[in-house]
Design an enzyme around this catalytic site. Structure first.
Site: not given
Length: 483
Positions: A88, A163, A187
């Protein structure tokens, strides 16, 4: 799920395999890491124009790492042996552009890797690229001013969640076999539900990360690193790779006596699940989600499991979560240089402004209430393996909607409102999995959330495997459905 129509997959055959199958091929030397990299980069090139899940790639670095692979940890249960994976864009990979999704760091290239990335590479993981994220990880929809929006592979007009939206979309389309996520307000759980993959929010300390004051958006105890994969078994493999004691991380937990993959292998249909469709009225739930979860749990019961509608007293959960999150934002952002935070989107600036209005008494109340909620859940889960509930309150909306302000007639004042199902595991410090259990009439995946006991990842994964088998999972990768 076996009888539901899902999108086709026309990518390389290797990309359709599960991660543990590919690792088995690597162990038997029936395939090379270079062949896997070829398949991964070919798939990325094919699907990226439609989904924008992995905007930064590092093929030269990955191929160099493949050539330098060591078998020193080949007997470790989490050994990957040359498996490509994604990281990520909130987390650092040495020498690879890491933007945190914000213009103030758009050219940032770290000279070190985060602790868990070091561990992944030591155990044979090959980083092929960085997956997209909202700015500083804040938001339930994955877009930013650096790379633009990531699209939901099941319908590219829709939101993939956030996210860890880039990680989930990358997995769903077969770009990688494993992809790392992180989780505070759902997330990785929301994107897993929206993209038809599996995500596990870990116990604080289970996976070590790097603490860098004034730069990292993650804060001790609340924001955690977790595995994402296309199956529960692969999620357990990835957690075995990620976990283990790290002296540089203050909350670090030792490795368990047995591997998480062993826990999944020992899974039995005779699970005991408490179920609440709305966590005692915490948040409204759209009808397709409510119906899909009820149907999935009926299948669990048909296989020998026990499902009882029950919910502990979660009074004060939302207020406690919001205060703790605010404290974390102050800690994460207060020492950032102006040239970084001046670019923050309005929602992020509003969050920060709210945080600075709170008092010491507010934070003290939040810590007291967090302890109460932890004890409530600890006692409640003495009678059950997990508490099941929705992963998210509504089906994905259009990608250009920044945040969802209404569900079933209830309106929300900010972007946290529609993500309330994520608050419990975070506030109480509990592990929680999100996994797909159905496909809607509109052709979109629907996920269930399983919240487990303290430090109970093994229990959560075992129950998740029982649910996965009961509903006919896991999902395989798909071609993007371009709207």
């Amino acid at each position: 799920m076996k009888n539901e129509v899902r999108p086709a997959f026309t990518g390389p055959e290797l990309c359709a395999l599960e991660a543990h199958e590919v690792v088995g091929l690597l162990k038997r030397r029936e395939i090379s890491p270079e062949e896997l990299l070829d398949a991964s980069f070919a798939r990325i090139e094919t699907v990226e124009p439609a989904i924008n899940a992995m905007p930064t790639m590092c093929p030269e670095r990955a191929r160099a790492a493949a050539r330098a692979l060591s078998n020193e940890q080949a007997n470790h249960p989490g050994w990957l042996g040359g498996l490509p994976l994604g990281i990520k864009d909130l987390d650092r990979v040495k020498g690879v552009r890491t933007t945190f999704g914000t213009l103030g760091l758009s050219d940032h290239v770290p000279d070190f890797s985060d602790h868990f990335v070091e561990r992944l590479e030591q155990r044979g993981g090959l980083v092929v690229g960085k997956t997209n994220t909202p700015e500083m990880g804040a938001g339930g929809n994955t877009f930013n001013a650096v790379f633009g929006a990531t699209r939901n592979p099941w319908n590219t007009a829709l939101n993939p969640g956030g996210s860890s939206g880039g990680a989930a979309a990358s997995l769903a389309t077969g770009e990688t076999w494993l992809s790392q996520g992180s989780d505070h307000g759902g997330s990785l759980r929301t994107p897993a539900a929206y993209c038809g993959v599996v995500g596990l929010r870990t116990t604080p300390g289970r996976v070590p990360t790097t603490l860098v004051a004034g730069v990292s958006a993650a804060h001790i105890g609340d924001g955690v690193i977790g595995p994402m994969a296309r199956s529960v078994r692969d999620c357990a493999l990835f957690l075995d790779t990620l976990s283990g004691f790290e002296p540089r991380f203050p909350l670090s937990l030792p490795s368990p006596n047995t591997s998480f993959q062993d826990a999944v292998a020992r899974s039995t249909p005779r699970v005991r699940i408490a179920y609440s469709s709305d966590l005692g009225g915490l948040c409204p739930v759209e009808v397709p989600i409510r119906n899909a979860l009820a149907s999935a749990l009926e299948r669990v019961e048909a296989e020998g499991g026990t499902v009882i509608e029950d919910c502990p007293d979660l009074t004060g959960l939302e207020d406690t979560y919001r205060k703790l999150r605010a404290l974390g934002l102050v800690a994460a952002f207060s020492r950032l240089p102006k040239e970084i935070h001046q670019h923050f989107k309005p929602a992020l600036r509003d969050n920060w402004a709210y945080a600075r209005t709170l008092t010491l008494e507010d934070f003290a109340d939040a810590y007291i209430d967090r302890t109460r909620l932890f004890l409530v859940m600890q006692r409640f889960l003495e009678d059950f393996d997990v508490l099941a509930c929705p992963a998210v309150s509504c089906m994905p909306r259009n990608s250009d909607v920044e945040w969802i302000d209404e569900v079933e007639g209830e309106t929300f004042d900010d972007y946290l409102g529609w993500m309330k199902f994520a608050f419990l595991a975070t506030t109480a410090g509990l592990p929680a999995a999100s996994l797909p259990v159905a496909v809607s009439r509109q052709g979109l995946p629907i996920g269930i959330q399983l919240v487990g006991p303290p430090r109970g990842e093994a229990t959560v994964l075992a129950v998740a495997r029982a649910v996965e088998m009961a509903v006919g999972g896991p999902f395989g990768p798909i071609d993007p459905v371009v709207a």
